[in-house]
Structure formats: C-alpha cells, structure tokens
Motif scaffolding. Structure first.
Motif, mmCIF file in Angstrom:
data_model
loop_
_atom_site.group_PDB
_atom_site.id
_atom_site.type_symbol
_atom_site.label_atom_id
_atom_site.label_comp_id
_atom_site.label_asym_id
_atom_site.label_seq_id
_atom_site.Cartn_x
_atom_site.Cartn_y
_atom_site.Cartn_z
ATOM 1 N N UNK A 3 30.129 44.759 33.228
ATOM 2 C CA UNK A 3 30.074 46.226 33.833
ATOM 3 C C UNK A 3 31.116 46.916 33.176
ATOM 4 N N UNK A 4 30.910 48.022 32.397
ATOM 5 C CA UNK A 4 31.488 48.991 31.877
ATOM 6 C C UNK A 4 31.862 50.238 32.761
ATOM 7 N N UNK A 5 32.875 50.528 32.948
ATOM 8 C CA UNK A 5 33.073 51.800 34.061
ATOM 9 C C UNK A 5 34.163 52.780 33.408
ATOM 10 N N UNK A 13 38.273 53.086 29.910
ATOM 11 C CA UNK A 13 37.654 51.955 30.480
ATOM 12 C C UNK A 13 38.849 50.655 30.468
ATOM 13 N N UNK A 14 39.186 50.168 31.547
ATOM 14 C CA UNK A 14 40.241 49.068 31.453
ATOM 15 C C UNK A 14 39.526 47.707 32.144
ATOM 16 N N UNK A 32 39.179 47.749 36.801
ATOM 17 C CA UNK A 32 40.133 48.489 37.782
ATOM 18 C C UNK A 32 39.227 49.323 38.833
ATOM 19 N N UNK A 33 38.279 50.021 38.189
ATOM 20 C CA UNK A 33 37.491 50.839 39.135
ATOM 21 C C UNK A 33 36.687 49.822 40.193
ATOM 22 N N UNK A 34 36.552 48.483 40.023
ATOM 23 C CA UNK A 34 35.702 47.841 40.842
ATOM 24 C C UNK A 34 36.877 47.355 41.999
ATOM 25 N N UNK A 35 38.173 47.767 41.980
ATOM 26 C CA UNK A 35 38.972 47.343 42.996
ATOM 27 C C UNK A 35 38.662 48.333 44.130
ATOM 28 N N UNK A 36 38.509 47.892 45.315
ATOM 29 C CA UNK A 36 38.039 48.441 46.352
ATOM 30 C C UNK A 36 39.165 49.363 47.179
ATOM 31 N N UNK A 37 39.256 50.624 47.244
ATOM 32 C CA UNK A 37 40.410 51.221 47.861
ATOM 33 C C UNK A 37 40.120 51.122 49.357
ATOM 34 N N UNK A 38 41.047 50.681 50.189
ATOM 35 C CA UNK A 38 40.684 50.595 51.728
ATOM 36 C C UNK A 38 40.506 49.132 51.939
ATOM 37 N N UNK A 39 40.165 48.254 50.923
ATOM 38 C CA UNK A 39 39.940 46.893 51.202
ATOM 39 C C UNK A 39 40.656 45.997 50.532
ATOM 40 N N UNK A 40 40.933 46.109 49.096
ATOM 41 C CA UNK A 40 41.895 45.178 48.358
ATOM 42 C C UNK A 40 43.242 45.297 48.936
ATOM 43 N N UNK A 41 43.734 44.087 49.075
ATOM 44 C CA UNK A 41 45.101 43.953 49.469
ATOM 45 C C UNK A 41 46.395 43.646 48.504
ATOM 46 N N UNK A 74 48.948 51.726 31.392
ATOM 47 C CA UNK A 74 49.697 51.440 32.550
ATOM 48 C C UNK A 74 48.789 51.825 33.654
ATOM 49 N N UNK A 75 48.730 50.737 34.621
ATOM 50 C CA UNK A 75 47.947 51.030 35.784
ATOM 51 C C UNK A 75 48.726 50.921 37.200
ATOM 52 N N UNK A 76 48.510 51.809 37.970
ATOM 53 C CA UNK A 76 49.356 52.010 39.138
ATOM 54 C C UNK A 76 48.504 51.784 40.502
ATOM 55 N N UNK A 77 48.982 50.973 41.398
ATOM 56 C CA UNK A 77 48.081 50.867 42.537
ATOM 57 C C UNK A 77 49.137 51.303 43.670
#
Length: 95
Positions: A3-5, A13-14, A32-41, A74-77
């Motif tokens: 899936x491309x986001x 698109x990363x 990275x878009x598939x990482x769920x905010x509020x869920x992923x630890x 660079x990606x920041x979480x």
C-alpha cells in the motif's frame, strides 16, 4: 502488493521495509502512515525499526525517537508518558 500512502509533510511516501528490520511476532506496519497514533508503543516501534539514531527525553515524560532512512529522510516519533505514539513526522533532506 504494498500500500502506498502519501504524507502531507512534503508529500513523502516512506516505506518501513526500507529499514530492513522485522518484528518477530507482531506484524509491523508497511509504512510510517500505518503506525497508529495512540496505539503503537515505543517497544513496538523499536521491534519494527531497530534502535533509533537518537532519543530525546523531555522533563514532562514525553520522548522522541529519530530514525534515518536510506534515502536521507528522517522520521520522528513523539511518545507520551504512556509510551504510546502521539505524533509522527517526516523531514526530507531533499528541499
């Protein structure tokens, strides 16, 4: 089929698989878009992406993991006190 986001931030698109890491039991997100905010630890992100290149800890309990992709981006979480993702951001080296 992957899936491309598209991200709003610089329309990047990363694909997480660019890191070359995989988690053993849980399925890692494809982008990275598939990482769920509020869920992923934080521990899940480390399992999927490996050790971050930098960790920044705030006095209020929040902290940031930085990852550098092979293409130079660079990606920041940002994580909360509960160690769950609050926000994710992508910074491009191509301006």
């Amino acid at each position: 089929m992957k899936k491309i986001v598209q991200f709003t931030v610089l329309s990047l698109t990363i694909v997480i698989s660019q890191f070359g890491y995989s988690a053993s039991k849980q399925k890692c997100p494809e982008t990275v878009a598939d990482v769920e905010e509020g869920v992923a630890t934080a521990s899940f992100i480390k399992k999927c992406l490996g050790k971050p290149i930098h960790i920044d800890k705030n006095n209020d309990g929040r902290f940031v993991y930085l990852y550098k992709f092979k293409n130079g981006d660079t990606v920041a979480f940002l994580f909360g006190k509960d160690k769950k993702v609050i926000r994710k951001s992508i910074y491009s080296s191509k301006l």
